[in-house]
Design a protein around this motif. Structure first.
Motif, PDB file in Angstrom:
ATOM      1  N   ALA A  40       0.826  -1.209   0.000  1.00 24.64           N
ATOM      2  CA  ALA A  40       0.000   0.000   0.000  1.00 24.64           C
ATOM      3  C   ALA A  40       0.864   1.265   0.000  1.00 24.64           C
ATOM      4  O   ALA A  40       0.681   2.167   0.805  1.00 24.64           O
ATOM      5  N   ARG A  41       1.789   1.335  -0.949  1.00 29.79           N
ATOM      6  CA  ARG A  41       2.659   2.503  -1.114  1.00 29.79           C
ATOM      7  C   ARG A  41       2.582   2.978  -2.565  1.00 29.79           C
ATOM      8  O   ARG A  41       2.241   2.205  -3.471  1.00 29.79           O
ATOM      9  N   TYR A  42       2.878   4.275  -2.781  1.00 30.13           N
ATOM     10  CA  TYR A  42       2.836   4.769  -4.146  1.00 30.13           C
ATOM     11  C   TYR A  42       3.943   5.781  -4.379  1.00 30.13           C
ATOM     12  O   TYR A  42       4.498   6.373  -3.454  1.00 30.13           O
ATOM     13  N   ARG A  43       4.253   6.000  -5.657  1.00 32.84           N
ATOM     14  CA  ARG A  43       5.190   7.036  -6.096  1.00 32.84           C
ATOM     15  C   ARG A  43       4.558   7.749  -7.285  1.00 32.84           C
ATOM     16  O   ARG A  43       3.948   7.131  -8.154  1.00 32.84           O
ATOM     17  N   GLY A  44       4.712   9.096  -7.346  1.00 36.41           N
ATOM     18  CA  GLY A  44       4.155   9.859  -8.459  1.00 36.41           C
ATOM     19  C   GLY A  44       2.692  10.153  -8.257  1.00 36.41           C
ATOM     20  O   GLY A  44       2.250  10.526  -7.171  1.00 36.41           O
ATOM     21  N   PHE A  45       1.877   9.976  -9.353  1.00 31.37           N
ATOM     22  CA  PHE A  45       0.433  10.224  -9.332  1.00 31.37           C
ATOM     23  C   PHE A  45       0.089  11.668  -8.978  1.00 31.37           C
ATOM     24  O   PHE A  45      -0.939  11.942  -8.339  1.00 31.37           O
ATOM     25  N   ALA A  46       0.955  12.644  -9.312  1.00 28.36           N
ATOM     26  CA  ALA A  46       0.629  14.041  -9.037  1.00 28.36           C
ATOM     27  C   ALA A  46      -0.716  14.370  -9.685  1.00 28.36           C
ATOM     28  O   ALA A  46      -0.947  14.078 -10.859  1.00 28.36           O
ATOM     29  N   THR A  47      -1.628  14.962  -8.904  1.00 28.71           N
ATOM     30  CA  THR A  47      -3.007  15.184  -9.344  1.00 28.71           C
ATOM     31  C   THR A  47      -3.337  16.669  -9.313  1.00 28.71           C
ATOM     32  O   THR A  47      -3.098  17.342  -8.294  1.00 28.71           O
ATOM     33  N   THR A  59       1.698  10.133 -14.305  1.00 27.10           N
ATOM     34  CA  THR A  59       2.236   8.780 -14.203  1.00 27.10           C
ATOM     35  C   THR A  59       2.753   8.492 -12.802  1.00 27.10           C
ATOM     36  O   THR A  59       3.063   9.412 -12.038  1.00 27.10           O
ATOM     37  N   GLY A  60       2.863   7.209 -12.485  1.00 22.08           N
ATOM     38  CA  GLY A  60       3.367   6.810 -11.177  1.00 22.08           C
ATOM     39  C   GLY A  60       3.339   5.311 -11.039  1.00 22.08           C
ATOM     40  O   GLY A  60       3.051   4.565 -11.995  1.00 22.08           O
ATOM     41  N   ALA A  61       3.670   4.862  -9.855  1.00 18.77           N
ATOM     42  CA  ALA A  61       3.687   3.426  -9.581  1.00 18.77           C
ATOM     43  C   ALA A  61       3.081   3.164  -8.214  1.00 18.77           C
ATOM     44  O   ALA A  61       3.173   4.002  -7.310  1.00 18.77           O
ATOM     45  N   LEU A  71       1.388   3.206 -13.814  1.00 20.66           N
ATOM     46  CA  LEU A  71       0.527   4.027 -14.657  1.00 20.66           C
ATOM     47  C   LEU A  71       1.468   4.743 -15.625  1.00 20.66           C
ATOM     48  O   LEU A  71       2.222   5.636 -15.242  1.00 20.66           O
ATOM     49  N   GLU A  72       1.422   4.349 -16.900  1.00 16.44           N
ATOM     50  CA  GLU A  72       2.445   4.779 -17.851  1.00 16.44           C
ATOM     51  C   GLU A  72       2.068   6.040 -18.609  1.00 16.44           C
ATOM     52  O   GLU A  72       2.911   6.620 -19.300  1.00 16.44           O
ATOM     53  N   ALA A  73       0.842   6.487 -18.487  1.00 20.10           N
ATOM     54  CA  ALA A  73       0.415   7.723 -19.151  1.00 20.10           C
ATOM     55  C   ALA A  73      -0.604   8.424 -18.272  1.00 20.10           C
ATOM     56  O   ALA A  73      -1.355   7.783 -17.533  1.00 20.10           O
ATOM     57  N   ALA A  74      -0.607   9.744 -18.312  1.00 25.51           N
ATOM     58  CA  ALA A  74      -1.552  10.528 -17.512  1.00 25.51           C
ATOM     59  C   ALA A  74      -2.986  10.202 -17.938  1.00 25.51           C
ATOM     60  O   ALA A  74      -3.260   9.922 -19.106  1.00 25.51           O
ATOM     61  N   VAL A  75      -3.899  10.225 -16.935  1.00 22.18           N
ATOM     62  CA  VAL A  75      -5.312   9.954 -17.208  1.00 22.18           C
ATOM     63  C   VAL A  75      -6.161  11.074 -16.628  1.00 22.18           C
ATOM     64  O   VAL A  75      -5.792  11.709 -15.636  1.00 22.18           O
ATOM     65  N   THR A  76      -7.295  11.339 -17.248  1.00 22.75           N
ATOM     66  CA  THR A  76      -8.250  12.348 -16.772  1.00 22.75           C
ATOM     67  C   THR A  76      -9.423  11.636 -16.109  1.00 22.75           C
ATOM     68  O   THR A  76     -10.015  10.730 -16.697  1.00 22.75           O
ATOM     69  N   ILE A  77      -9.728  12.040 -14.888  1.00 19.66           N
ATOM     70  CA  ILE A  77     -10.802  11.413 -14.099  1.00 19.66           C
ATOM     71  C   ILE A  77     -11.978  12.385 -14.029  1.00 19.66           C
ATOM     72  O   ILE A  77     -11.859  13.492 -13.476  1.00 19.66           O
ATOM     73  N   SER A  78     -13.126  11.989 -14.549  1.00 18.57           N
ATOM     74  CA  SER A  78     -14.329  12.829 -14.491  1.00 18.57           C
ATOM     75  C   SER A  78     -15.018  12.653 -13.142  1.00 18.57           C
ATOM     76  O   SER A  78     -15.152  11.533 -12.639  1.00 18.57           O
ATOM     77  N   LEU A  79     -15.482  13.771 -12.563  1.00 26.08           N
ATOM     78  CA  LEU A  79     -16.161  13.742 -11.265  1.00 26.08           C
ATOM     79  C   LEU A  79     -17.583  14.284 -11.357  1.00 26.08           C
ATOM     80  O   LEU A  79     -18.187  14.643 -10.351  1.00 26.08           O
ATOM     81  N   VAL A  80     -18.121  14.352 -12.572  1.00 25.59           N
ATOM     82  CA  VAL A  80     -19.463  14.907 -12.769  1.00 25.59           C
ATOM     83  C   VAL A  80     -20.506  14.074 -12.028  1.00 25.59           C
ATOM     84  O   VAL A  80     -21.405  14.594 -11.375  1.00 25.59           O
ATOM     85  N   VAL A 139      -0.463  -3.160 -14.398  1.00 30.99           N
ATOM     86  CA  VAL A 139      -0.821  -1.760 -14.621  1.00 30.99           C
ATOM     87  C   VAL A 139      -1.721  -1.254 -13.499  1.00 30.99           C
ATOM     88  O   VAL A 139      -2.319  -2.037 -12.748  1.00 30.99           O
ATOM     89  N   VAL A 140      -1.806   0.063 -13.422  1.00 30.73           N
ATOM     90  CA  VAL A 140      -2.643   0.747 -12.425  1.00 30.73           C
ATOM     91  C   VAL A 140      -3.923   1.238 -13.107  1.00 30.73           C
ATOM     92  O   VAL A 140      -3.860   1.856 -14.172  1.00 30.73           O
ATOM     93  N   GLU A 141      -5.060   0.927 -12.484  1.00 31.53           N
ATOM     94  CA  GLU A 141      -6.332   1.560 -12.825  1.00 31.53           C
ATOM     95  C   GLU A 141      -6.679   2.515 -11.682  1.00 31.53           C
ATOM     96  O   GLU A 141      -6.559   2.151 -10.512  1.00 31.53           O
TER      97      GLU A 141
END
Length: 782
Positions: A40-47, A59-61, A71-80, A139-141
């Motif tokens: 339960a540790r992570y690196r990166g994932f700047a949001t 990206t991050g791990a 996570l090899e490419a940035a992803v956009t998360i919708s919160l609508v 991979v990370v979802e």
């Protein structure tokens, strides 16, 4: 890594060998991750925000169960979909990394040798081109974990198999502020750890310097004390230390001094045959005579009251609809075949306690309670004779802030600020299809019934309605149930849209009091039942809920049950209710009333006895803090009258009145005895001490030199059978504490013995001037 594949010249690779080429490094890497990083540790994932309704995760791990996921490419998360729709409501969304094992890489072409028929009945080999995935990836979802809707920021539950890395708060406008990265699970680099260690080292250097400075100060203070402090000062310090120890329940074993403030009987030898008294916020004289019974109505058929058969004093009322929500044409199944089981905890009325008479001439909580937040006030004040509550001692410690006490000479009024609590825990189990409805209650009211708009049902169907308080997230709280009622299909009424009278009425055994707070009800249904529904804009004051598993609720702001809530409209706003007489052979001197009750704001109860041809008030609830001190002999005089008419005088308004639960009450009329005999537990002399004297100081409240006599003695020796009397007359010194005095005796003892027992005897020649002991201090002198 601790495993590797080996093969000799001319040996053929097996499929298992080829598989091990990939799995051996993976297993070794996971063991290394477990040793250094854990799970339960992570690196990166700047949001960052992408407008008000979405966030971009870089990206991050993540490391889940010691395995790395990327996570090899940035992803956009919708919160609508998670945005609240009603102003004032909020929702918290946690973004978490969820690992997906062995996702195939993009396909590519490979040559493959296969066997094919040679046309002559045999086979031959041939190279062909196949399309296949050359490798797999972990991979990370990014998962969205959303809380329920609430006016508070309530974090959702995070499962154990994901790594939370970002917290986002939503309101009706979208994202509030900036996304907050969760550092608790972030992997710290070696440079980060080095900086932290350096900071801690600097702090420790400062602490070492401060400790050395304190040592130097102590040397100076020690020299100063040796040259300046008097014996009187040291005696006061000893007394203060003994007080602090007693306040904090620290034992006196092995100390040359002991103080018993008589907050409880832990330091009193109550099993001694000569002990006499009651430990109740001090040591008081026992009852010489008592009449202990529940409160009861003088006229059980008084038409000004209702629900007498339930053991309550409830003023008569007419039910009126307080609010109603009619259907907008929709329906929903209230019952069905998929059932759940839910445990309910029934709350009960909290208590008030009224004590009146000269017996209560000094009791004051400031004299006896330990640290305020540690006092189990429910057991100390509201427990009745020989009563054991449903929870073990200590459960009610946090109830202390809800206790109010009015204290005057001869009158004590104790009150709990909330109408209901779980002092007596009653467990109920409901089984069926469980749903709920909530609303915001803006005024104090009593609710006699809930009405539901039932459309159709099958024969034999059954509905239980449980009125309850709400959880912090706004959902019904099954552990705070106020009342329940169950009806069968024979009592159901078919609802006609817009007609109040066609709603089925679920009347509670006794109306329940609700304050200015969120309130709701749960329904548990067996059999098929359909209820009318209303769209969300029809009723904005509450929400509809369905239980998923008998523990959690899913709420809806777009629909509500067709329902009505009834209020009690009281027929009279003042009511004098005769109770059975206060009686005691030989005469009533004091009274102690301990009664479950509800006393809403702007209502009151006056407890009155008829004395000298007039109704006289012993105590008011709530008490008037500005009133002058009462005369504790005004009602009972010198305690020789055997019977008094007795009543409760209730005041309120058309919507709220006081209610008393007579069946759970305890009323004690009594006359006190005229003497007490305090006996301490055996006190041990410190090892190595050559003691020759024992000094005993007892604090006597409301001391009267003409009417009170005092004496003391020490028991020591084998089996504490050697009796030592004081060396002379006691020294009596007034202290500013309820007209109290400190009485000090000095005893000469045999140094060969190392255990002693303190006895203090006190008596009065007139019980109108009662005797009591509020604390006893003793110390040995070498």
């Amino acid at each position: 890594m601790y495993q590797r594949v080996t093969i000799g010249e001319g040996e053929h690779f097996r499929e298992q060998d080829v598989s091990n080429l990939g799995t051996f490094p993976q297993v070794g890497d996971e063991m290394l991750t477990e040793d250094w990083l854990g799970t339960a540790r992570y690196r990166g994932f700047a949001t960052v925000k992408d407008g008000q309704n979405a966030a971009v995760v870089s990206t991050g791990a993540a490391y889940v169960n010691f395995r790395q996921y990327a996570l090899e490419a940035a992803v956009t998360i919708s919160l609508v979909a998670e945005k609240p729709l009603i102003a004032g409501q909020k929702r918290v969304v946690i973004l978490a990394a969820q690992g997906v094992d062995d996702r195939p890489a993009p396909a590519t072409s490979r040559d493959k040798t296969v066997e094919v028929p040679d046309g002559a009945g045999g086979t031959t080999t041939q190279d062909i081109v196949v399309t296949t995935s050359p490798y797999v990836r972990n991979v990370v979802e990014v998962a969205k974990l959303a809380s329920g809707l609430s006016t508070q920021e309530l974090d959702p539950v995070v499962p154990a198999n994901v790594v939370p890395f970002c917290r986002i708060v939503l309101d009706v406008n979208g994202i509030v502020g900036d996304p907050e990265m969760l550092d608790d699970h972030r992997i710290k680099s070696v440079n980060d750890l080095d900086a932290i260690i350096s900071q801690q080292g600097a702090v420790l250097d400062v602490v070492r310097g401060e400790v050395q400075a304190l040592r130097n100060d102590l040397v100076g203070i020690s020299g100063f004390l040796k040259s300046t402090v008097s014996y009187a000062t040291l005696d006061q310090i000893i007394y203060d230390v003994a007080t602090l120890k007693d306040v904090n329940d620290i034992g006196d074993t092995g100390a040359p001094y002991a103080l018993d403030r008589l907050a409880n009987d832990s330091e009193v030898n109550t099993a001694h045959p000569d002990f006499k008294g009651r430990v109740d916020e001090g040591l008081q004289a026992p009852y010489a005579a008592e009449d202990r019974v529940p409160l009861s109505l003088f006229n059980a058929n008084d038409i000004r009251l209702m629900h007498q058969d339930k053991g309550v004093l409830f003023p008569a009322y007419d039910p009126e609809i307080g609010h109603i929500v009619h259907s907008t044409g929709q329906t929903a199944p209230l019952g069905g075949t998929v059932t759940q089981t839910m445990q309910l905890v029934r709350m009960h009325m909290t208590r008030v306690r009224i004590r009146y008479g000269g017996y209560y001439h000094y009791m004051n909580p400031l004299l006896w309670h330990p640290l305020r937040y540690q006092t189990d006030i429910v057991y100390r004040v509201w427990a009745q004779q020989a009563e054991a509550f449903a929870y073990p001692y200590g459960y009610y410690i946090n109830r202390y802030p809800y206790w109010n006490r009015y204290w005057r000479y001869g009158v004590i009024v104790d009150r709990y600020v909330y109408s209901y609590d779980v002092w007596r825990k009653t467990n109920l189990t409901i089984q069926g299809v469980i749903k709920g409805q909530t609303w915001l209650q803006s005024q104090e009211r009593y609710i006699p019934a809930i009405r539901l708009g039932l459309i159709n049902w099958e024969n034999g169907a059954e509905i239980t309605v449980a009125l309850c308080k709400l959880r912090a997230d706004g959902s019904p709280d099954p552990e705070k149930v106020l009342q329940t009622v169950t009806l069968t299909s024979s009592s159901f009424v078919r609802y006609v849209r817009g007609k109040d009278a066609t709603m089925t009425r679920f009347a509670f055994p006794v109306p329940a009091h609700v304050g200015r707070e969120g309130v709701g009800y749960l329904t548990s249904v067996t059999g098929n039942v359909t209820v009318a529904m209303a769209t969300g804009d029809q009723f904005l004051g509450g929400n509809y809920f369905e239980s998923t598993d008998g523990n959690f609720f899913v709420g809806s702001i777009t629909q509500d049950m067709a329902h009505a809530v009834e209020y009690c409209k009281f027929r009279a706003t003042t009511l004098d209710v005769r109770l059975n007489n206060l009686s005691l052979s030989g005469g009533v001197q004091n009274v102690d009333i301990n009664c479950p009750a509800i006393v809403p704001d702007n209502t009151g109860v006056a407890w009155q006895a008829n004395s000298g041809g007039a109704w006289k008030t012993m105590a008011n609830l709530p008490a008037d803090e500005t009133a002058p001190d009462p005369d504790p002999t005004e009602v009972f005089g010198v305690g020789t009258t055997a019977t008094y008419d007795f009543r409760a005088f209730l005041t309120g308004n058309e919507w709220v009145m006081p209610v008393l639960e007579l069946s759970g009450s305890e009323r004690t009329a009594f006359r006190s005895d005229d003497d007490v005999h305090y006996i301490s537990i055996p006190r041990s002399v410190p090892s190595g001490t050559t003691w020759a004297k024992v000094v005993v100081t007892a604090t006597i409240p409301k001391y009267d030199a003409v009417r009170h006599t005092l004496s003391a003695k020490i028991h020591h020796g084998t089996a504490l059978t050697t009796v030592v009397n004081p060396d002379g007359a006691p020294v009596i010194k007034p202290v500013p504490e309820n007209n109290a005095v400190e009485v000090t005796w000095e005893f000469t003892v045999d140094p060969a013995n190392d255990v002693y027992e303190t006895h203090v005897l006190a008596a009065t020649n007139n019980i109108a001037f009662p005797i009591a002991v509020s604390k006893v201090f003793s110390k040995v002198i070498e």
